[in-house]
Design an enzyme around this catalytic site. Structure first.
Site, PDB file in Angstrom:
ATOM      1  CG  ASP A 216      -7.267  -1.728   1.703  1.00 28.82           C
ATOM      2  OD1 ASP A 216      -8.130  -1.868   2.574  1.00 28.82           O
ATOM      3  OD2 ASP A 216      -6.520  -2.658   1.333  1.00 28.82           O
TER       4      ASP A 216
ATOM      5  CG  HIS B 290      -2.129  -0.938   0.999  1.00 27.93           C
ATOM      6  ND1 HIS B 290      -2.133  -1.915   0.024  1.00 27.93           N
ATOM      7  CD2 HIS B 290      -3.323  -1.051   1.627  1.00 27.93           C
ATOM      8  CE1 HIS B 290      -3.268  -2.585   0.085  1.00 27.93           C
ATOM      9  NE2 HIS B 290      -4.012  -2.084   1.049  1.00 27.93           N
TER      10      HIS B 290
END
Ligand code: SAH
Ligand code: MG
Length: 212
Positions: A168, A142
């Protein structure tokens, strides 16, 4: 979704809330109509089970990719560290044995639907041909570098009308990290993708043109 498999997915260690998992499952039916489903970021296989239930119905595979050492936020001292996943001998996280156990538990048919690749996302992407994949689900590293790197490596491999799902995604920094959102913004701006679905932090785009 098969209720028994859903119950199993619920019990797998991971980062896929049920509402988003069920949305992923629904979208995977469309992805599997188009071709192979590729997942970046297996962890212990929670999201993989949602994908595989749909892929199985279409006689397709889920190819799931992870180096199984965890992301930055899974390392000791970080927010999402789980000491039960450390391989004591190696002194590093190893989610692969947990994944393998969860796949056995999911039953032979689901296990046979899933191809597990242990490796780095960008390296593995070089083994696929452009315009061949039905659906890519990005849920790997991420950081900005890793999220952008996954997009750059995988977007060109998605076939026309194929799907790109990203997990996400938080447009508001108050809700979470920005890199997956930046990937979605970039994909939309490129003109190669259009948004076709949105549940919680899950965004689904469809490839509508060349470039990325
Ligand atoms: N989809 C999972 C969660 C994935 S967590 C679930 O439903 O629970 C993110 C995963 O991405 C971690 O397991 C980490 O090891 C993996 N990862 C991070 N960067 C990666 C990279 N460059 N290549 C392959 N896997 C990576
Ligand atoms: Mg995620």
């Amino acid at each position: 979704m098969d209720p028994e498999l859903l119950e199993k997915a619920r019990n797998v260690n991971g980062f896929m809330p049920e509402d988003e998992g069920l949305a992923l499952h629904a979208i995977a039916h469309h992805g599997a109509e188009r071709g192979t489903i590729v997942e970046i970021g297996t962890w212990c296989g929670k999201s993989t089970l949602y994908l595989a239930d749909a892929a199985r119905a279409h006689g397709r595979q889920v190819v799931t990719i992870d180096h199984h050492r965890g992301s930055e936020e899974n390392q000791p001292g970080w927010e999402h560290h789980d000491p039960t996943l450390v391989d004591e001998q190696a002194g590093r996280i190893d989610t692969l044995p947990h994944l393998r156990r969860n796949l056995v538990d999911a039953g032979r048919e689901i296990e046979a639907t899933i191809t597990v690749i242990v490796g780095r996302s960008k390296q593995v992407a070089t083994l696929f041909r452009p315009d061949t994949i039905g659906m890519v689900f990005i849920d790997g590293g991420h950081s900005e570098e890793e999220a952008q790197g996954d997009y750059e490596a995988w977007a060109p491999l998605i076939k026309d009308n194929g799907l790109l799902a990203v997990h996400d995604v938080f447009p508001d920094p108050k809700d979470g990290g920005q890199p997956p959102w930046h990937v979605v913004e970039r994909a939309l701006k490129s003109g190669a993708f259009e948004q076709v679905g949105h549940v919680g932090s899950l965004r689904v785009l469809e490839r509508v043109g060349p470039g990325h």
